[in-house]
Write a protein that holds these residues in place. Structure first.
Motif, PDB file in Angstrom:
ATOM      1  N   ARG A 118      -1.642  -4.201  69.629  1.00  0.00           N
ATOM      2  CA  ARG A 118      -2.625  -4.137  70.712  1.00  0.00           C
ATOM      3  C   ARG A 118      -3.867  -3.416  70.175  1.00  0.00           C
ATOM      4  O   ARG A 118      -4.109  -2.240  70.478  1.00  0.00           O
ATOM      5  CB  ARG A 118      -2.022  -3.424  71.923  1.00  0.00           C
ATOM      6  N   TYR A 119      -4.633  -4.117  69.363  1.00  0.00           N
ATOM      7  CA  TYR A 119      -5.681  -3.472  68.578  1.00  0.00           C
ATOM      8  C   TYR A 119      -6.842  -2.961  69.421  1.00  0.00           C
ATOM      9  O   TYR A 119      -7.405  -1.897  69.126  1.00  0.00           O
ATOM     10  CB  TYR A 119      -6.182  -4.438  67.508  1.00  0.00           C
ATOM     11  N   ALA A 120      -7.218  -3.680  70.467  1.00  0.00           N
ATOM     12  CA  ALA A 120      -8.318  -3.220  71.323  1.00  0.00           C
ATOM     13  C   ALA A 120      -7.922  -1.930  72.045  1.00  0.00           C
ATOM     14  O   ALA A 120      -8.729  -1.000  72.175  1.00  0.00           O
ATOM     15  CB  ALA A 120      -8.695  -4.300  72.326  1.00  0.00           C
ATOM     16  N   ASP A 121      -6.671  -1.859  72.510  1.00  0.00           N
ATOM     17  CA  ASP A 121      -6.181  -0.641  73.160  1.00  0.00           C
ATOM     18  C   ASP A 121      -6.122   0.514  72.162  1.00  0.00           C
ATOM     19  O   ASP A 121      -6.418   1.670  72.506  1.00  0.00           O
ATOM     20  CB  ASP A 121      -4.793  -0.875  73.758  1.00  0.00           C
ATOM     21  N   ALA A 122      -5.718   0.198  70.929  1.00  0.00           N
ATOM     22  CA  ALA A 122      -5.673   1.226  69.888  1.00  0.00           C
ATOM     23  C   ALA A 122      -7.068   1.785  69.642  1.00  0.00           C
ATOM     24  O   ALA A 122      -7.268   3.008  69.574  1.00  0.00           O
ATOM     25  CB  ALA A 122      -5.098   0.650  68.599  1.00  0.00           C
ATOM     26  N   LEU A 123      -8.044   0.893  69.539  1.00  0.00           N
ATOM     27  CA  LEU A 123      -9.424   1.305  69.297  1.00  0.00           C
ATOM     28  C   LEU A 123      -9.925   2.227  70.404  1.00  0.00           C
ATOM     29  O   LEU A 123     -10.531   3.277  70.140  1.00  0.00           O
ATOM     30  CB  LEU A 123     -10.314   0.068  69.191  1.00  0.00           C
ATOM     31  N   ASP A 124      -9.646   1.858  71.647  1.00  0.00           N
ATOM     32  CA  ASP A 124     -10.072   2.681  72.784  1.00  0.00           C
ATOM     33  C   ASP A 124      -9.426   4.064  72.733  1.00  0.00           C
ATOM     34  O   ASP A 124     -10.089   5.080  72.977  1.00  0.00           O
ATOM     35  CB  ASP A 124      -9.705   1.982  74.095  1.00  0.00           C
ATOM     36  N   SER A 125      -8.146   4.114  72.365  1.00  0.00           N
ATOM     37  CA  SER A 125      -7.432   5.398  72.301  1.00  0.00           C
ATOM     38  C   SER A 125      -7.981   6.274  71.190  1.00  0.00           C
ATOM     39  O   SER A 125      -8.160   7.490  71.366  1.00  0.00           O
ATOM     40  CB  SER A 125      -5.939   5.147  72.093  1.00  0.00           C
ATOM     41  N   TYR A 126      -8.249   5.689  70.037  1.00  0.00           N
ATOM     42  CA  TYR A 126      -8.821   6.464  68.937  1.00  0.00           C
ATOM     43  C   TYR A 126     -10.188   7.020  69.310  1.00  0.00           C
ATOM     44  O   TYR A 126     -10.528   8.164  68.965  1.00  0.00           O
ATOM     45  CB  TYR A 126      -8.951   5.592  67.688  1.00  0.00           C
ATOM     46  N   ARG A 127     -10.983   6.230  70.023  1.00  0.00           N
ATOM     47  CA  ARG A 127     -12.301   6.709  70.451  1.00  0.00           C
ATOM     48  C   ARG A 127     -12.172   7.899  71.392  1.00  0.00           C
ATOM     49  O   ARG A 127     -12.966   8.854  71.327  1.00  0.00           O
ATOM     50  CB  ARG A 127     -13.066   5.577  71.147  1.00  0.00           C
ATOM     51  N   ARG A 128     -11.180   7.843  72.276  1.00  0.00           N
ATOM     52  CA  ARG A 128     -10.942   8.974  73.185  1.00  0.00           C
ATOM     53  C   ARG A 128     -10.558  10.223  72.391  1.00  0.00           C
ATOM     54  O   ARG A 128     -10.975  11.345  72.724  1.00  0.00           O
ATOM     55  CB  ARG A 128      -9.840   8.625  74.186  1.00  0.00           C
ATOM     56  N   ALA A 129      -9.749  10.023  71.346  1.00  0.00           N
ATOM     57  CA  ALA A 129      -9.340  11.148  70.502  1.00  0.00           C
ATOM     58  C   ALA A 129     -10.549  11.772  69.802  1.00  0.00           C
ATOM     59  O   ALA A 129     -10.682  13.001  69.745  1.00  0.00           O
ATOM     60  CB  ALA A 129      -8.308  10.684  69.472  1.00  0.00           C
ATOM     61  N   VAL A 130     -11.433  10.929  69.293  1.00  0.00           N
ATOM     62  CA  VAL A 130     -12.638  11.416  68.620  1.00  0.00           C
ATOM     63  C   VAL A 130     -13.524  12.178  69.599  1.00  0.00           C
ATOM     64  O   VAL A 130     -14.093  13.231  69.264  1.00  0.00           O
ATOM     65  CB  VAL A 130     -13.416  10.246  67.985  1.00  0.00           C
ATOM     66  N   LYS A 131     -13.632  11.665  70.818  1.00  0.00           N
ATOM     67  CA  LYS A 131     -14.464  12.323  71.825  1.00  0.00           C
ATOM     68  C   LYS A 131     -13.964  13.735  72.114  1.00  0.00           C
ATOM     69  O   LYS A 131     -14.759  14.658  72.347  1.00  0.00           O
ATOM     70  CB  LYS A 131     -14.464  11.489  73.116  1.00  0.00           C
ATOM     71  N   LEU A 132     -12.640  13.923  72.076  1.00  0.00           N
ATOM     72  CA  LEU A 132     -12.062  15.232  72.384  1.00  0.00           C
ATOM     73  C   LEU A 132     -12.010  16.152  71.173  1.00  0.00           C
ATOM     74  O   LEU A 132     -12.287  17.350  71.275  1.00  0.00           O
ATOM     75  CB  LEU A 132     -10.642  15.053  72.949  1.00  0.00           C
ATOM     76  N   ASP A 133     -11.645  15.601  70.012  1.00  0.00           N
ATOM     77  CA  ASP A 133     -11.400  16.439  68.836  1.00  0.00           C
ATOM     78  C   ASP A 133     -12.462  16.330  67.757  1.00  0.00           C
ATOM     79  O   ASP A 133     -12.414  17.078  66.771  1.00  0.00           O
ATOM     80  CB  ASP A 133     -10.039  16.076  68.219  1.00  0.00           C
ATOM     81  N   GLY A 134     -13.398  15.397  67.898  1.00  0.00           N
ATOM     82  CA  GLY A 134     -14.390  15.209  66.853  1.00  0.00           C
ATOM     83  C   GLY A 134     -13.858  14.327  65.729  1.00  0.00           C
ATOM     84  O   GLY A 134     -12.689  13.930  65.716  1.00  0.00           O
ATOM     85  N   ASP A 135     -14.740  14.017  64.802  1.00  0.00           N
ATOM     86  CA  ASP A 135     -14.358  13.150  63.690  1.00  0.00           C
ATOM     87  C   ASP A 135     -13.427  13.866  62.723  1.00  0.00           C
ATOM     88  O   ASP A 135     -13.543  15.075  62.502  1.00  0.00           O
ATOM     89  CB  ASP A 135     -15.610  12.695  62.923  1.00  0.00           C
ATOM     90  N   SER A 136     -12.524  13.104  62.149  1.00  0.00           N
ATOM     91  CA  SER A 136     -11.683  13.563  61.044  1.00  0.00           C
ATOM     92  C   SER A 136     -11.441  12.354  60.159  1.00  0.00           C
ATOM     93  O   SER A 136     -11.598  11.213  60.591  1.00  0.00           O
ATOM     94  CB  SER A 136     -10.351  14.115  61.558  1.00  0.00           C
ATOM     95  N   ALA A 137     -11.054  12.602  58.909  1.00  0.00           N
ATOM     96  CA  ALA A 137     -10.772  11.486  58.005  1.00  0.00           C
ATOM     97  C   ALA A 137      -9.653  10.619  58.571  1.00  0.00           C
ATOM     98  O   ALA A 137      -9.718   9.383  58.501  1.00  0.00           O
ATOM     99  CB  ALA A 137     -10.396  12.012  56.626  1.00  0.00           C
ATOM    100  N   PHE A 138      -8.646  11.270  59.155  1.00  0.00           N
ATOM    101  CA  PHE A 138      -7.523  10.520  59.726  1.00  0.00           C
ATOM    102  C   PHE A 138      -7.988   9.582  60.833  1.00  0.00           C
ATOM    103  O   PHE A 138      -7.664   8.388  60.836  1.00  0.00           O
ATOM    104  CB  PHE A 138      -6.465  11.492  60.257  1.00  0.00           C
TER     105      PHE A 138
END
Length: 259
Positions: A118-138
């Motif tokens: 479910r790649y579109a859902d994955a992308l949305d979730s990763y964006r939410r993670a970045v919004k909360l925690d900031g960028d990381s290499a992972f």
């Protein structure tokens, strides 16, 4: 801390899993509501290939501490490993109910979605993670993987390049870049990034296969053979059984060609 618990922690730190499991069980009898001991016991059981027992330990601990984020992560991660996506998502979503600012939970949700294609859902979730925690290499690598799965190579490349800026020593990032360059036919850049990958992480077995493939395309047969042999020496997991068989057959063919 009683003697039994202290001995259990020493055994755990020394990765003496049988002793750690025995001693942690004894320690939990003395302190049955100690979530940290349950976490350690589950970890030790997982290390010895007993995920179901580990899950049961964590479930029992969560019955006492249902909002313990560390325990919820541990249980979710075990479900993720056995590809029980619904149970894993349930654990990670419970973490967000406890703390809606827990970006790592969104990253974990993204990994589950990606595992389930479910790649579109994955992308949305990763964006939410970045919004909360900031960028990381992972997270940049995760975003790149999702974009690549969605056939957006330009965005994927940008994400991998950003990941490399954040952590130039991450072998996985170099390998991701190598594979993009390889797909584009830029064999020199692909080979450079693959070499960087194994320089950063000599145990990154799949990089040796990619290097072998690149060298074959560059008509560097002996070098290709050497990299395939390095892969066979480094990849010992049962997960890689099929690819090992393919590479082993390729090695025999190349040996015959060069003899």
């Amino acid at each position: 801390m009683n003697d039994c618990e202290q001995q259990a922690r020493v055994a755990f730190d020394n990765q003496d899993w049988p002793a750690a499991i025995r001693l942690l069980r004894q320690a939990l009898k003395l302190s049955p509501q100690d979530g940290e001991l349950s976490f350690l016991l589950a970890d030790a059981l997982s290390e010895t290939g007993k995920p179901k027992e580990a899950m049961e330990v964590l479930r029992q601990a969560l019955a006492e501490e249902p909002q313990n984020i560390e325990l919820l992560f541990a249980l979710g991660d075990l479900f993720f490993e056995v590809e029980d996506s619904d149970q894993a998502l349930d654990c990670y979503r419970k973490i967000l109910e406890v703390d809606e600012q827990e970006g790592e939970a969104w990253a974990s949700i993204g990994l589950v979605h990606y595992q389930q294609l479910r790649y579109a859902d994955a992308l949305d979730s990763y964006r939410r993670a970045v919004k909360l925690d900031g960028d990381s290499a992972f997270l940049c690598n995760c975003l790149g993987d999702a974009y690549l799965a969605l056939e957006d190579g330009e965005q994927a490349l940008a994400c991998y390049q950003k990941a490399l800026q954040l952590d130039p020593e991450d072998g996985r990032t170099h390998l991701n870049l190598a594979e993009i360059y390889y797909e584009r036919g830029d064999l020199i850049a692909a080979k450079r990034e693959c070499r960087e990958a194994v320089d950063c992480d000599a145990e990154l077995a799949e990089a040796y296969v990619t290097l072998g493939n690149i060298c074959l395309d560059l008509d560097e047969t002996r070098e290709a053979l050497r990299y395939y042999q390095k892969f066979l020496a480094s990849e010992q997991s049962t997960v890689g059984k099929d690819i090992r068989a393919e590479v082993a057959a390729l090695v025999e063919g190349l040996k015959a060609e060069l003899s």
